[in-house]
Design an enzyme around this catalytic site. Sequence first.
Site, mmCIF file in Angstrom:
data_model
loop_
_atom_site.group_PDB
_atom_site.id
_atom_site.type_symbol
_atom_site.label_atom_id
_atom_site.label_comp_id
_atom_site.label_asym_id
_atom_site.label_seq_id
_atom_site.Cartn_x
_atom_site.Cartn_y
_atom_site.Cartn_z
ATOM 1 C CE LYS A 60 -0.792 0.223 5.023
ATOM 2 N NZ LYS A 60 -0.130 1.499 5.293
ATOM 3 C CB THR A 61 4.013 2.244 1.753
ATOM 4 O OG1 THR A 61 3.469 1.971 3.046
ATOM 5 C CG2 THR A 61 4.880 3.489 1.833
ATOM 6 C CG ASP A 81 -1.290 4.650 5.080
ATOM 7 O OD1 ASP A 81 -2.008 3.684 4.735
ATOM 8 O OD2 ASP A 81 -0.070 4.530 5.336
ATOM 9 C CD GLU A 82 -1.975 1.652 8.664
ATOM 10 O OE1 GLU A 82 -2.995 0.930 8.739
ATOM 11 O OE2 GLU A 82 -0.828 1.175 8.532
ATOM 12 C CD GLN A 122 -3.519 -5.389 8.321
ATOM 13 O OE1 GLN A 122 -2.487 -5.200 8.966
ATOM 14 N NE2 GLN A 122 -3.548 -5.276 7.003
ATOM 15 N NE ARG A 147 1.590 -7.818 11.000
ATOM 16 C CZ ARG A 147 1.281 -7.076 9.954
ATOM 17 N NH1 ARG A 147 2.100 -6.130 9.557
ATOM 18 N NH2 ARG A 147 0.154 -7.265 9.292
#
Length: 715
Positions: A32-33, A219-220, A249, A598
């Site tokens: 996504k970044t 973002d997020e 998430q 993770r």
Amino acid sequence: MNLDELLNPAQKEAATYLDSHLRIIAGAGSGKTRVLTYRIAYLIEEVGIEPKNILAITFTNKAANEMKERVVHLLGDYASGTLLCTIHSLCVRILRQNIRALNYPSQFIIMDEEDQKALLKKKKKKKQIDPKTVSIKSCIHYISSYKIARVPPQKAIEYAGDFYNEQKKAVAYQEYEDYKEKHFMLDFDDLLLKTLELFEKCPDILEKWQRKFQYIHVDEFQDVSEIDYQLIRYLSQQATLCVVGDPDQTIYSFRGSQIDFIMSFDKDFPQTKTVILNQNYRSTQTILNISNNLIRKNKNRMEKELYTELDQGANVIHYSGIDEEAEAQFVCDTIEDIIHHKDGVNYSDFAILYRANYLSRPFEQKLIQKQIDYKIFGGLKFFNRKEIKDALSYIRLMINQDDLSFERIVNVPSRGVGQKTLEKIQNKALEYGITSYEALCSFSDEMKLSSKVKKSLMEFVRNIEKAKASSLPIQDVFEQLLSDVGYFAMLRNDQDENRIQNIMELKASLVQYIQTHPETPTFESYLQDIALYTSSDDMFDDEYVSLMSIHMAKGLEFNYVFVVGLSEDIFPSFRSVSEAGDDGLEEERRLAYVAFTRAKKVLYLTDSQGFSYITNSPKMSSRFIDEIGSDCVEHTGNPSQFKVKNYIHMGETIEDMIGNNQVDEWRKGDFVEHDVFGKGVIVKVDKTTVDIAFALPHGLKTLIAHHKSLHKLSN
């Protein structure tokens, strides 16, 4: 830019779609970044949007800096005009320019948590509030909750009614707000709330900021709170809005984040385009399969299946130890075995993740015993250490002359200033309506101070004024000031080399700040930067095993991940499930999903048998172990004597699992009988739980109020 070579088809669509608002559902490890970076670069290079008209709001300063570096790397310094920042940083920028409209000076002081604690400690002492019954931490939480709900202190006092502790907290809230307003101080909640107030009261200022940005990115987005959301809606009325997040998430409900904002985004912003990024570049397919199996059990989500073109990968290992020591032994033995048998692997490749911080204890002890280097994330942060707070208070006193900084360091190092001397200074300040430092500067002769104390305090003032007038670079002013006031000498006398090293590290931070902010950096701008620093930004690159809570691990990745303490009622947390029902269980499942994803190469899931003094019950493996499925999962160790699906009937909902005892209302003093614990009496009734005193050995238990095993007896 040839985006066909740089991005996959879904990523390219997300980076180039401009016809309407855009919602990007970005699965874990889906890049996504990278997409956001190329979208900003695309807007500038291909579409011709001025960088200053583009805004990107990130969750942490670290994420903002990383994205800025990537954009500048792609397009050069011209692109540095893009505003990439956290929501708090954006609000500071808006308030510095416009807060005068709310009768505040532009150079208001930003309070951090330590400042809040110091102020509340001061107010509690004045109001004779017993810290044993009302803690500083509970006061901060109480104040923040009411402020975010936009409940003023006067209403809080009304709501407190006859409840003593609530009354005390409400009074502390009133005193806290009065002090801040009088001294033009804003805490982190205020940064958001004052900006919202500015937008609501000053349409001309709102319109100015709305015109500034043509494209806004968040973002997020799954982590935004209601206040965040209101600010974003205000700012985006004339802009194209792009939000990026993953409902699977959403794990910060305790901070106010609400999954509904990303789930219902297309209702608030019609004609929204939704792009799903579900190709994972981080984990093996095995890890993704068990993660997909787990999160599929949630109902309140957007359907997506993560996949990867990476290898299938090793099996997921589930280990159940006979006790906590065996569980910790397995983790440490596995780390050592991989280190010794795989080339190029070091301790930084490993992470131990847990649901609650207390779970780290057995693993720390075993790591120390085996002389394995490790670091706990979530302990005392650098900028919260005493010597750092002292040093920053000296800087703040030099700049702002505020009372909190003055009171913190006027007697550090010791200048013979006791409570009576401090009260003389404070009384003089109250008399003239000035700060304590200004009172000391102007009226020391009238305070009847002892000659020794007066001499010491006048030397203190001379050193502060000398620093204020200095033309040296700010890092040299800082070091000279701490030397002049005797702070270094105090640390040397205490033979406290670690604290001296920390002070010098703070100087290094100043130097780094100057290098990265060539536009005339000042102490004021540095203090602002530090105040906005968050614990999520504090990561290092040394070789050690990382231990942290799952919440802290969000956004990170490691080759080998151990998710430990996977016992029922610990993970998922009994408290979360009992307080929030289905929603609580779904958030616990999302938390496990975050933990599992993770891992890049191998995922280990561990639990232990025995008795938990936290849940006050025998331990058994978490239901999540069953929910990940059996394919590609290898069970080792000592299988739990209980299976969750036999111990609790696993239904689709909480209602299916725990039944219903048909009791409409419980009251304090009701007699009950429990299928396992026997007879008892209710001592406390909460929304969904009851506290019951049973005969020994069971004692006090907190139980679900309508659980099928609980029966009401006639009094």
